[in-house]
Design a protein around this motif. Structure first.
Motif, PDB file in Angstrom:
ATOM      1  N   GLN A   1      58.883  20.881 -33.388  1.00 28.71           N
ATOM      2  CA  GLN A   1      58.633  19.758 -32.503  1.00 28.71           C
ATOM      3  C   GLN A   1      59.832  19.413 -31.623  1.00 28.71           C
ATOM      4  OE1 GLN A   1      55.564  18.399 -32.355  1.00 28.71           O
ATOM      5  NE2 GLN A   1      54.930  19.894 -33.914  1.00 28.71           N
ATOM      6  N   LEU A   2      60.896  20.202 -31.732  1.00 32.70           N
ATOM      7  CA  LEU A   2      62.108  19.917 -30.975  1.00 32.70           C
ATOM      8  C   LEU A   2      62.194  20.800 -29.741  1.00 32.70           C
ATOM      9  CD1 LEU A   2      64.735  19.715 -33.879  1.00 32.70           C
ATOM     10  CD2 LEU A   2      63.603  17.812 -32.733  1.00 32.70           C
ATOM     11  N   ASN A   3      62.770  20.250 -28.696  1.00 34.67           N
ATOM     12  CA  ASN A   3      63.077  21.048 -27.516  1.00 34.67           C
ATOM     13  C   ASN A   3      64.578  21.273 -27.387  1.00 34.67           C
ATOM     14  OD1 ASN A   3      63.878  18.509 -26.871  1.00 34.67           O
ATOM     15  ND2 ASN A   3      62.681  18.327 -24.979  1.00 34.67           N
ATOM     16  N   ILE A   4      65.288  21.055 -28.496  1.00 29.38           N
ATOM     17  CA  ILE A   4      66.727  21.283 -28.583  1.00 29.38           C
ATOM     18  C   ILE A   4      67.011  22.059 -29.860  1.00 29.38           C
ATOM     19  CG2 ILE A   4      67.370  19.229 -27.242  1.00 29.38           C
ATOM     20  CD1 ILE A   4      67.876  17.801 -29.877  1.00 29.38           C
ATOM     21  N   PRO A   5      68.169  22.711 -29.983  1.00 29.48           N
ATOM     22  CA  PRO A   5      68.494  23.427 -31.227  1.00 29.48           C
ATOM     23  C   PRO A   5      68.584  22.462 -32.408  1.00 29.48           C
ATOM     24  CG  PRO A   5      69.917  24.139 -29.432  1.00 29.48           C
ATOM     25  CD  PRO A   5      69.174  22.946 -28.923  1.00 29.48           C
ATOM     26  N   ILE A   6      68.227  22.934 -33.592  1.00 28.31           N
ATOM     27  CA  ILE A   6      68.200  22.095 -34.777  1.00 28.31           C
ATOM     28  C   ILE A   6      69.599  21.612 -35.146  1.00 28.31           C
ATOM     29  CG2 ILE A   6      68.403  24.088 -36.323  1.00 28.31           C
ATOM     30  CD1 ILE A   6      66.452  20.819 -36.966  1.00 28.31           C
ATOM     31  N   TYR A   7      70.646  22.384 -34.799  1.00 29.78           N
ATOM     32  CA  TYR A   7      71.994  21.971 -35.174  1.00 29.78           C
ATOM     33  C   TYR A   7      72.501  20.817 -34.314  1.00 29.78           C
ATOM     34  CZ  TYR A   7      73.553  24.985 -31.274  1.00 29.78           C
ATOM     35  OH  TYR A   7      73.741  25.571 -30.039  1.00 29.78           O
ATOM     36  N   TRP A   8      71.748  20.411 -33.302  1.00 25.19           N
ATOM     37  CA  TRP A   8      72.110  19.220 -32.542  1.00 25.19           C
ATOM     38  C   TRP A   8      71.782  17.947 -33.328  1.00 25.19           C
ATOM     39  CZ3 TRP A   8      71.003  19.494 -26.568  1.00 25.19           C
ATOM     40  CH2 TRP A   8      71.633  20.634 -26.033  1.00 25.19           C
ATOM     41  N   ILE A   9      70.950  18.064 -34.341  1.00 19.85           N
ATOM     42  CA  ILE A   9      70.499  16.907 -35.113  1.00 19.85           C
ATOM     43  C   ILE A   9      71.430  16.708 -36.306  1.00 19.85           C
ATOM     44  CG2 ILE A   9      68.584  15.844 -36.323  1.00 19.85           C
ATOM     45  CD1 ILE A   9      68.031  16.359 -33.387  1.00 19.85           C
ATOM     46  N   ARG A  10      71.987  15.519 -36.433  1.00 24.04           N
ATOM     47  CA  ARG A  10      72.842  15.221 -37.577  1.00 24.04           C
ATOM     48  C   ARG A  10      71.981  15.117 -38.837  1.00 24.04           C
ATOM     49  NH1 ARG A  10      76.545   9.969 -37.478  1.00 24.04           N
ATOM     50  NH2 ARG A  10      77.672  11.256 -35.969  1.00 24.04           N
ATOM     51  N   PRO A  11      72.343  15.836 -39.923  1.00 27.23           N
ATOM     52  CA  PRO A  11      71.551  15.757 -41.157  1.00 27.23           C
ATOM     53  C   PRO A  11      71.486  14.329 -41.675  1.00 27.23           C
ATOM     54  CG  PRO A  11      73.107  17.585 -41.248  1.00 27.23           C
ATOM     55  CD  PRO A  11      73.464  16.773 -40.035  1.00 27.23           C
ATOM     56  N   ASN A  12      70.314  13.918 -42.093  1.00 26.99           N
ATOM     57  CA  ASN A  12      70.099  12.584 -42.630  1.00 26.99           C
ATOM     58  C   ASN A  12      70.024  12.664 -44.148  1.00 26.99           C
ATOM     59  OD1 ASN A  12      69.544   9.914 -42.903  1.00 26.99           O
ATOM     60  ND2 ASN A  12      67.403  10.054 -42.283  1.00 26.99           N
ATOM     61  N   GLN A  13      70.898  11.922 -44.837  1.00 27.05           N
ATOM     62  CA  GLN A  13      70.953  11.948 -46.288  1.00 27.05           C
ATOM     63  C   GLN A  13      70.815  10.542 -46.840  1.00 27.05           C
ATOM     64  OE1 GLN A  13      74.504  13.968 -47.460  1.00 27.05           O
ATOM     65  NE2 GLN A  13      73.955  15.890 -46.475  1.00 27.05           N
ATOM     66  N   VAL A  14      70.315  10.452 -48.053  1.00 23.01           N
ATOM     67  CA  VAL A  14      70.092   9.147 -48.664  1.00 23.01           C
ATOM     68  C   VAL A  14      71.314   8.731 -49.467  1.00 23.01           C
ATOM     69  CG1 VAL A  14      67.605   9.498 -48.754  1.00 23.01           C
ATOM     70  CG2 VAL A  14      69.019  10.195 -50.693  1.00 23.01           C
ATOM     71  N   LEU A  15      71.268   7.507 -49.960  1.00 21.51           N
ATOM     72  CA  LEU A  15      72.389   6.924 -50.682  1.00 21.51           C
ATOM     73  C   LEU A  15      72.652   7.672 -51.982  1.00 21.51           C
ATOM     74  CD1 LEU A  15      74.260   4.454 -50.264  1.00 21.51           C
ATOM     75  CD2 LEU A  15      72.720   3.183 -51.756  1.00 21.51           C
ATOM     76  N   PHE A  16      73.928   7.788 -52.321  1.00 24.81           N
ATOM     77  CA  PHE A  16      74.394   8.469 -53.523  1.00 24.81           C
ATOM     78  C   PHE A  16      74.178   7.577 -54.737  1.00 24.81           C
ATOM     79  CE2 PHE A  16      78.189  10.172 -55.946  1.00 24.81           C
ATOM     80  CZ  PHE A  16      77.719  11.454 -56.067  1.00 24.81           C
ATOM     81  N   CYS A  17      73.762   8.142 -55.876  1.00 30.62           N
ATOM     82  CA  CYS A  17      73.558   7.312 -57.065  1.00 30.62           C
ATOM     83  C   CYS A  17      74.104   7.958 -58.334  1.00 30.62           C
ATOM     84  CB  CYS A  17      72.087   6.959 -57.250  1.00 30.62           C
ATOM     85  SG  CYS A  17      71.013   8.387 -57.558  1.00 30.62           S
ATOM     86  N   ALA A  18      74.818   9.088 -58.216  1.00 30.26           N
ATOM     87  CA  ALA A  18      75.430   9.713 -59.388  1.00 30.26           C
ATOM     88  C   ALA A  18      76.786   9.059 -59.647  1.00 30.26           C
ATOM     89  CB  ALA A  18      75.579  11.216 -59.173  1.00 30.26           C
ATOM     90  N   SER A  19      77.439   9.437 -60.739  1.00 33.64           N
ATOM     91  CA  SER A  19      78.731   8.849 -61.063  1.00 33.64           C
ATOM     92  C   SER A  19      79.798   9.406 -60.144  1.00 33.64           C
ATOM     93  CB  SER A  19      79.087   9.134 -62.523  1.00 33.64           C
ATOM     94  OG  SER A  19      79.157  10.540 -62.746  1.00 33.64           O
ATOM     95  N   GLY A  20      80.860   8.620 -59.960  1.00 38.85           N
ATOM     96  CA  GLY A  20      81.950   9.021 -59.092  1.00 38.85           C
ATOM     97  C   GLY A  20      82.038   8.117 -57.880  1.00 38.85           C
ATOM     98  N   ASN A  21      82.786   8.582 -56.877  1.00 35.64           N
ATOM     99  CA  ASN A  21      82.967   7.808 -55.663  1.00 35.64           C
ATOM    100  C   ASN A  21      82.032   8.328 -54.591  1.00 35.64           C
ATOM    101  OD1 ASN A  21      84.739   5.882 -53.992  1.00 35.64           O
ATOM    102  ND2 ASN A  21      84.752   7.758 -52.784  1.00 35.64           N
ATOM    103  N   ALA A  22      81.413   7.420 -53.844  1.00 29.23           N
ATOM    104  CA  ALA A  22      80.455   7.813 -52.820  1.00 29.23           C
ATOM    105  C   ALA A  22      80.714   7.057 -51.538  1.00 29.23           C
ATOM    106  CB  ALA A  22      79.032   7.546 -53.288  1.00 29.23           C
ATOM    107  N   PRO A  23      80.872   7.787 -50.407  1.00 30.10           N
ATOM    108  CA  PRO A  23      81.026   7.098 -49.140  1.00 30.10           C
ATOM    109  C   PRO A  23      79.697   6.952 -48.419  1.00 30.10           C
ATOM    110  CG  PRO A  23      81.683   9.386 -48.900  1.00 30.10           C
ATOM    111  CD  PRO A  23      81.166   9.212 -50.317  1.00 30.10           C
ATOM    112  N   LEU A  24      79.459   5.787 -47.818  1.00 27.66           N
ATOM    113  CA  LEU A  24      78.295   5.544 -46.986  1.00 27.66           C
ATOM    114  C   LEU A  24      78.792   5.348 -45.574  1.00 27.66           C
ATOM    115  CD1 LEU A  24      75.259   4.860 -46.572  1.00 27.66           C
ATOM    116  CD2 LEU A  24      75.851   2.480 -47.067  1.00 27.66           C
TER     117      LEU A  24
END
Length: 255
Positions: A210-233
């Motif tokens: 559905q894109l008319n641009i290369p897929i690498y132009w799109i920043r990957p979308n990730q959800v919030l981290f919930c495992a142990s350790g430090n997580a940046p949002l």
């Protein structure tokens, strides 16, 4: 040698006897203007010659050392050291500097590397590690107008360093994996909800057809981290936000 930013009588010295076939680490500390020196290498490998040692200009006792193998950090004025290698290649660290909230290291043959945003390291104390959860104070962030230029992203085959994410970065720590969804809510001064992020959120699926641009132009979308350790949002524009999950404080980016 690095003079302390907080005490006129304190300084740190790194000695390298590598060319004398001595591979032992040597870092010394003085608190009396050089009248006496104490060796501070506890935690460093016995075969890791040290090339440089630096004190953080904002937190007293936070030290960084570059060896013939990688980067090390000490939170207690050099009494104990631990690795800060993260994703660095095994290489000689010839020098390093603390520039604002970043660590810049110069290697032998493996280019320059930058660790962006060491704000969580400056706030890391035993009470944080022992707590069930902790929200770090974000680094100072400026809101600017978005670039409206229609620049073409760099092709993936073009060698380039990875820039830090746009917008504000919010770091939090979980001692154990969350038993339920991890939630971060941002409110204004009146307590009105502005943004809400949850580890139960579903990442947006991008259909390349559905894109008319290369897929690498799109920043990957990730959800919030919930495992142990430090997580940046990492918070972007008011219309979009991305979260990147890592057990480490951050990653080094090469130039």
């Amino acid at each position: 040698m690095d003079a302390s930013h907080f005490d006129r009588g304190t300084a740190y010295a790194a000695l390298n006897r590598f060319r004398l076939d001595d591979l032992h680490p040597y870092i010394y500390r003085t608190h009396d203007g050089g009248q006496s020196w104490q060796k501070i290498t506890n935690g460093l490998p016995d075969d890791a010659p040290v090339n440089t040692v630096r004190e953080d200009p904002q937190r007293k006792g936070l030290l960084f050392a570059g060896t013939e193998h990688t980067v090390y950090v000490s939170f207690d004025d050099g009494d104990h050291w631990q690795s800060l290698r993260l994703n660095l290649p095994a290489t000689s660290i010839r020098d390093l500097v603390v520039h604002d909230d970043d660590i810049v290291v110069g290697t032998h043959g493996r280019s320059f590397w930058i660790l962006d945003n060491i704000t969580p390291l400056r706030q890391l104390v035993p009470q944080v590690v022992e707590s069930e959860a902790h929200l770090f104070t974000p680094q100072l962030t400026y809101r600017v107008r978005r670039n409206n230029n229609t620049d073409t992203p760099i092709p993936p085959e073009e060698p380039a360093g990875r820039n830090p994410p746009d917008g504000a970065m919010i770091d939090f720590f979980l001692r154990l994996p969350a038993s339920g969804p991890a939630v971060v809510e941002i409110t204004d001064e009146a307590g009105k909800l502005v943004r809400r992020f949850s580890s139960a959120d579903k990442a947006e699926i991008v259909d390349p057809e559905q894109l008319n641009i290369p897929i690498y132009w799109i920043r990957p979308n990730q959800v919030l981290f919930c495992a142990s350790g430090n997580a940046p949002l990492h918070l972007g524009s008011p219309l979009s936000a991305t979260g990147r999950a890592r057990n480490s404080v951050s990653d080094f980016g090469d130039l």
